[in-house]
Enzyme design. Sequence first.
Site, PDB file in Angstrom:
ATOM      1  N   LYS A  37      34.667  31.845  48.280  1.00 27.93           N
ATOM      2  CA  LYS A  37      35.151  33.217  48.442  1.00 27.93           C
ATOM      3  C   LYS A  37      34.063  34.183  47.956  1.00 27.93           C
ATOM      4  O   LYS A  37      33.233  33.762  47.161  1.00 27.93           O
ATOM      5  CB  LYS A  37      36.457  33.420  47.670  1.00 27.93           C
ATOM      6  CG  LYS A  37      36.303  33.358  46.142  1.00 27.93           C
ATOM      7  CD  LYS A  37      37.025  34.486  45.464  1.00 27.93           C
ATOM      8  CE  LYS A  37      36.310  34.943  44.252  1.00 27.93           C
ATOM      9  NZ  LYS A  37      36.685  34.363  43.000  1.00 27.93           N
ATOM     10  N   HIS A  89      39.509  27.744  44.186  1.00 27.39           N
ATOM     11  CA  HIS A  89      39.637  26.756  43.102  1.00 27.39           C
ATOM     12  C   HIS A  89      40.979  26.850  42.377  1.00 27.39           C
ATOM     13  O   HIS A  89      41.378  25.921  41.695  1.00 27.39           O
ATOM     14  CB  HIS A  89      38.451  26.821  42.122  1.00 27.39           C
ATOM     15  CG  HIS A  89      38.538  27.918  41.100  1.00 27.39           C
ATOM     16  ND1 HIS A  89      38.176  29.214  41.357  1.00 27.39           N
ATOM     17  CD2 HIS A  89      38.939  27.917  39.803  1.00 27.39           C
ATOM     18  CE1 HIS A  89      38.350  29.945  40.285  1.00 27.39           C
ATOM     19  NE2 HIS A  89      38.820  29.186  39.308  1.00 27.39           N
ATOM     20  N   LYS A 107      43.871  23.935  40.539  1.00 21.40           N
ATOM     21  CA  LYS A 107      44.357  23.975  39.149  1.00 21.40           C
ATOM     22  C   LYS A 107      45.656  23.184  39.082  1.00 21.40           C
ATOM     23  O   LYS A 107      46.591  23.464  39.856  1.00 21.40           O
ATOM     24  CB  LYS A 107      44.633  25.419  38.708  1.00 21.40           C
ATOM     25  CG  LYS A 107      43.379  26.216  38.368  1.00 21.40           C
ATOM     26  CD  LYS A 107      43.791  27.619  37.918  1.00 21.40           C
ATOM     27  CE  LYS A 107      42.599  28.531  37.734  1.00 21.40           C
ATOM     28  NZ  LYS A 107      42.036  28.529  36.399  1.00 21.40           N
ATOM     29  N   GLU A 126      42.353  39.003  32.145  1.00 24.08           N
ATOM     30  CA  GLU A 126      41.399  38.222  31.343  1.00 24.08           C
ATOM     31  C   GLU A 126      40.784  39.090  30.263  1.00 24.08           C
ATOM     32  O   GLU A 126      40.567  40.287  30.471  1.00 24.08           O
ATOM     33  CB  GLU A 126      40.260  37.717  32.228  1.00 24.08           C
ATOM     34  CG  GLU A 126      40.703  36.858  33.369  1.00 24.08           C
ATOM     35  CD  GLU A 126      39.529  36.463  34.250  1.00 24.08           C
ATOM     36  OE1 GLU A 126      39.004  35.365  34.052  1.00 24.08           O
ATOM     37  OE2 GLU A 126      39.135  37.260  35.115  1.00 24.08           O
ATOM     38  N   ASP A 151      38.113  39.842  44.291  1.00 28.19           N
ATOM     39  CA  ASP A 151      37.743  38.720  43.427  1.00 28.19           C
ATOM     40  C   ASP A 151      38.957  37.856  43.078  1.00 28.19           C
ATOM     41  O   ASP A 151      38.863  36.636  43.022  1.00 28.19           O
ATOM     42  CB  ASP A 151      37.099  39.265  42.139  1.00 28.19           C
ATOM     43  CG  ASP A 151      36.623  38.162  41.206  1.00 28.19           C
ATOM     44  OD1 ASP A 151      35.945  37.238  41.700  1.00 28.19           O
ATOM     45  OD2 ASP A 151      36.931  38.218  39.999  1.00 28.19           O
ATOM     46  N   HIS A 202      42.803  34.297  45.100  1.00 26.81           N
ATOM     47  CA  HIS A 202      43.600  33.367  44.284  1.00 26.81           C
ATOM     48  C   HIS A 202      45.078  33.736  44.157  1.00 26.81           C
ATOM     49  O   HIS A 202      45.952  32.878  44.280  1.00 26.81           O
ATOM     50  CB  HIS A 202      43.002  33.290  42.879  1.00 26.81           C
ATOM     51  CG  HIS A 202      41.530  33.001  42.866  1.00 26.81           C
ATOM     52  ND1 HIS A 202      40.965  32.005  43.617  1.00 26.81           N
ATOM     53  CD2 HIS A 202      40.498  33.576  42.183  1.00 26.81           C
ATOM     54  CE1 HIS A 202      39.663  31.977  43.395  1.00 26.81           C
ATOM     55  NE2 HIS A 202      39.356  32.922  42.528  1.00 26.81           N
ATOM     56  N   LYS A 238      39.932  42.725  34.180  1.00 25.56           N
ATOM     57  CA  LYS A 238      38.906  42.222  33.265  1.00 25.56           C
ATOM     58  C   LYS A 238      38.934  43.067  31.991  1.00 25.56           C
ATOM     59  O   LYS A 238      39.333  44.233  32.024  1.00 25.56           O
ATOM     60  CB  LYS A 238      37.514  42.360  33.889  1.00 25.56           C
ATOM     61  CG  LYS A 238      37.297  41.521  35.129  1.00 25.56           C
ATOM     62  CD  LYS A 238      36.734  40.181  34.761  1.00 25.56           C
ATOM     63  CE  LYS A 238      36.341  39.387  36.001  1.00 25.56           C
ATOM     64  NZ  LYS A 238      36.434  37.946  35.799  1.00 25.56           N
TER      65      LYS A 238
END
Length: 469
Positions: free
Chosen positions: A148, A178, A182, A216, A235, A240, A338
């Site tokens: 991505k 990804h 998980k 995060e 992102d 995701h 973030k």
Amino acid sequence: MTDQTLIILGASGDLTARLLLPGLGALLTAGHVPGLTLIGAATDDWDDARWRQRVHDSFGAHGASAAAESAGQRPPATYTAPAASDVADRARWVRTDVTDPDDLRRLLGEVHGSAVIFFALPPAVTAKACEALLGVDLPAGTRLVLEKPFGTGSASAAELNALLSRLVPEEQVHRVDHFLGKSTVLNILGLRFANRIFEPVLDAMHVESVEIVFDENLALEGRAGYYDKAGALADMIQSHLLQILALITMEAPFTMAAAEFRDRKADVLRATRLWDDPATSSLRARYTAGDLDGRKLPDYADEPGVDAARGTETLAEIVLAVDTWRWAGVPFRLRSGKAVGDSRKEAVITFKRPPRVPDGLHGCDQPDRLRIGFGPDHLAIDFNINGPGDPFELDPVTLEADFGQGDLPPYGEVLRGVFSDDPTLSVRADTAEQCWRIVEPVIEAWHSGAVPLREYPAGSSGPTLPLPR
Ligand SMILES: O=C1O[C@H](COP(=O)(O)O)[C@@H](O)[C@H](O)[C@H]1O
């Protein structure tokens, strides 16, 4: 199993060292992919020795720990098992201009067995490399693995899909997400489809709202070159978090065969749209200087490599509707930021209140919630009981369980699918386009200035949108 050669295009980059190689190391250590040859390719003037050192370092404890920790998992001691060391010792570096058909032809001449080509490249370069590959004979069975962001919008994703379809059949294209590797994300499937308890109440009759949050306390971490062009929406949310939404909302597949599983995911994403106008159903914000866990963080605009004029968001939130019989009317809040002080990585399903609580039972109005944590991995159910003390006074309780960890970090899991020719965990062409289609009204509104870029101090919890009622 036949021998395979993994070619990494863009092998000198950060993605390869930080995520791809540690995932590969884990896979090799677990005894998968015997007979693998690893080739690094990029324009850098490296040699075999320098590349082998990079591979050893990333396979080693440091890389392994980083990959495992980012997956919310306990790091294994090391991934430098003999099988991994052997691949690193034999790894080859082939200096390559990935946009030059002659260079690519020479590179593919080094393939032993069947080929897996991993594009660890920015989207524009990936498209050019695919165009160059049109002029090259690919070995039979070649798989193409793409990172991505897959394109920059639905039109460019469709163009890239059309290009890829001229190179190999769709089943040999692996668009990596990804998060689908998980273990805790995959656990959503077992939780929903292998139990009688939850599935009957996962619908609009019982559910008030769903939040999928990945906040995060990591900041830019030196990734301006990539992140400043992507932003939080592309992102994390377009990629995701929409995959997680699909797992939470899809209907049960008849089997876990790739085609059926991906059909069910595609169905529900086709039915997904922005809840309302982007002005009320989306939020964008950017962190300013602040303190986070004792660290002083600069204003995002002052981070090295950031082009402040671009107005990239470091926090994005959107509210979506899933227009299926099961979910119509339930708002889904997807959010990721973030440098947020309160690192929160979970999906929370909030249930409607009971139709009536008997008179005489009192004292607690917490809604029931099912919480699925994505780091650390765990499951929790919040609900009300009579509790200790006054038997008619209600008390909130939480039942918690830790999910067992998967054997492999997410990149290892995704790569296992690639090497075993199983596209179940990869994003199909139509789904990649749908995920852009869903966020495109937001991107357009943000570009036109219809939604202001807000600010939040690094270390704060950041702004949020009220959920529709
Ligand atoms: O793909 C990405 O994911 C990470 C978060 O995932 P994790 O597995 O490392 O927890 C995110 O920090 C990064 O910005 C994004 O590109």
